[in-house]
Design a protein around this motif. Sequence first.
Motif, PDB file in Angstrom:
ATOM      1  N   VAL A  44       0.866  -1.182   0.000  1.00  0.00           N
ATOM      2  CA  VAL A  44       0.000   0.000   0.000  1.00  0.00           C
ATOM      3  C   VAL A  44       0.900   1.228   0.000  1.00  0.00           C
ATOM      4  O   VAL A  44       1.709   1.408   0.916  1.00  0.00           O
ATOM      5  N   GLN A  91       1.778   5.325  -2.284  1.00  0.00           N
ATOM      6  CA  GLN A  91       1.220   6.542  -2.860  1.00  0.00           C
ATOM      7  C   GLN A  91       0.555   6.260  -4.199  1.00  0.00           C
ATOM      8  O   GLN A  91       1.061   5.459  -4.995  1.00  0.00           O
ATOM      9  N   GLY A  92      -0.543   6.914  -4.450  1.00  0.00           N
ATOM     10  CA  GLY A  92      -1.258   6.757  -5.705  1.00  0.00           C
ATOM     11  C   GLY A  92      -2.700   6.356  -5.461  1.00  0.00           C
ATOM     12  O   GLY A  92      -3.236   6.479  -4.348  1.00  0.00           O
ATOM     13  N   THR A  93      -3.323   5.871  -6.515  1.00  0.00           N
ATOM     14  CA  THR A  93      -4.718   5.411  -6.431  1.00  0.00           C
ATOM     15  C   THR A  93      -4.864   4.096  -7.172  1.00  0.00           C
ATOM     16  O   THR A  93      -3.925   3.607  -7.791  1.00  0.00           O
ATOM     17  N   PRO A 121      -7.893   0.810   1.932  1.00  0.00           N
ATOM     18  CA  PRO A 121      -7.050   1.995   1.723  1.00  0.00           C
ATOM     19  C   PRO A 121      -7.407   2.744   0.441  1.00  0.00           C
ATOM     20  O   PRO A 121      -7.585   2.127  -0.608  1.00  0.00           O
ATOM     21  N   ARG A 122      -7.541   4.070   0.527  1.00  0.00           N
ATOM     22  CA  ARG A 122      -7.791   4.896  -0.648  1.00  0.00           C
ATOM     23  C   ARG A 122      -6.461   5.347  -1.236  1.00  0.00           C
ATOM     24  O   ARG A 122      -6.213   6.501  -1.518  1.00  0.00           O
ATOM     25  N   GLN A 123      -5.571   4.395  -1.371  1.00  0.00           N
ATOM     26  CA  GLN A 123      -4.254   4.619  -1.939  1.00  0.00           C
ATOM     27  C   GLN A 123      -4.018   3.565  -3.010  1.00  0.00           C
ATOM     28  O   GLN A 123      -4.910   2.778  -3.331  1.00  0.00           O
ATOM     29  N   LYS A 124      -2.814   3.559  -3.533  1.00  0.00           N
ATOM     30  CA  LYS A 124      -2.460   2.543  -4.524  1.00  0.00           C
ATOM     31  C   LYS A 124      -2.200   1.223  -3.798  1.00  0.00           C
ATOM     32  O   LYS A 124      -1.311   1.136  -2.946  1.00  0.00           O
ATOM     33  N   SER A 141      -1.416  -1.852   5.367  1.00  0.00           N
ATOM     34  CA  SER A 141      -1.923  -0.497   5.656  1.00  0.00           C
ATOM     35  C   SER A 141      -1.806  -0.152   7.136  1.00  0.00           C
ATOM     36  O   SER A 141      -2.287   0.906   7.573  1.00  0.00           O
TER      37      SER A 141
END
Length: 512
Positions: free
Chosen positions: A24, A26-28, A59-62, A91
């Motif tokens: 997990v 940075q990013g989407t 997680p609202r990430q990459k 996460s």
Amino acid sequence: MVAKTFGSAVSGVDAKVITIEVNVGQGTKFFLVGLPDSAVKESQQRVESSLKYFGYRMPRQKVVVNLAPADIRKEGSSYDLPIALGILQSSEQVVLPTLSEYIIMGELSLDGELRPVKGVLPIAIEARKKGFKGFILPNFNAAEASIVNNLDIIGVDTLEEAILYLEGKLEIKPTVTDTRDIFYNSLDLYEFDFSDVQGQENIKRAMEIAAAGGHNVIMIGPPGAGKTMLAKRLPSILPPLTLQEALETTKIHSVAGKLNSNAALIAQRPFRSPHHTISDVALVGGGGNPQPGEISLSHNGVLFLDELPEFKRTVLEVMRQPLEERKVTISRAKVSVDYPANFMLIASMNPCPCGYYNHPEKECVCGPGIVQRYLNKISGPLLDRIDLHVEVTPVKFEEMTSLRKAESSTNIRDKVIIGRNKQTERFKGNPEIYCNAMMPSHMVKEVCQINEAGKALLKTAMERLGLSARAYDRILKVSRTIADLANSDEIRVEHLAEAIQYRSLDREGWAG
């Protein structure tokens, strides 16, 4: 943060460890890589719903999930649980210090409950081999996996239970099964027994010979003569499974998802009776995601084909190679899978379309040539692999109403075991051969020697009855089994005479 969990992929009847890496960062977006199929790719929605149900978050990430090694195709929904745990660990929503010590498998429902998965037994065997501490899986499958010792089998019902256990906040006692106790207590639990069968003594004798020598059998007789009833009782007189054979059989049924929650080990020989509308793939195995077919599910047991001429020709022909090699090889562009298929074939058929050809009382209404055309639905090469042709006649009223107790399956099996013991001693230098039916032609000449009187009888029989050349080896193999049942080291004339009568379909003019 990269988190690692461990799952498994089943190939054939063996399993391989799969490392599930979750990162997990940075990013989407959510990425699932490592050659997953559609069911694995759809895990994102099941995992996200399950996490939210228990108060966790997706997680609202990459999120990158890698299933390694990436060149092995991952199939099914059983990776849901390890993916969910990996996401939570990566996460940093939970701390799971023992996560890497367990193989973890399970399909998640939207409310976080765990559904059963296939192939648990081979996965548990591989987990022990690779030195894992335990196996976390749905409770439904725990009994099946627990026949593997020296491995903690942790059955859980929900995602939350798995999390709490790995956090050390919930104590779950490993599921323990006494494999040998289950095995030895279940050996004689057969539903059908030969003591229920009145009359048909000659057919029972043929079944005894077939069981003793591992011979394939075809029964020919009119409707209602008892062919199916007799076939269902054959497993009860076969020698008991060894523990190794029981584990082999259970592995196949585990891979096919045919075990229920309370069936830890298959201790009786399987009996499979597919309908005559079965397809080639369902019988032999295969499909988009290769699965064992009926002939593999009957491994170490009996495959019963009722109304043999009604099966599609292509279905019957694909059995020829497995009958010889006792395994099935399913080849695809990138993978080849082997399934064991060491089974006894028992077939039954009517003598003609109306069913009453050669009937002692009822008249056959089939026209000229129809009987022969009906029999020709079974190819010569397939018939060549069947040792005993048994004519089944209707039971007389006096025999049906007789109060005399018929011989039990236990008594017949005791005689069969004596015959098998002689064969075990005979073939102890050939690990691939353990019964007379498996002898190759060159060994038949060595093992099945007959005296001059026997040769004269066999010559006369072949000439007068019009027996085909393929009947020669079969008669010798069956006569060797009959001699073993009689505890005789040599094949005598009476053994040959009995074997000759079991070649009905080889006789010229049998069908008119």
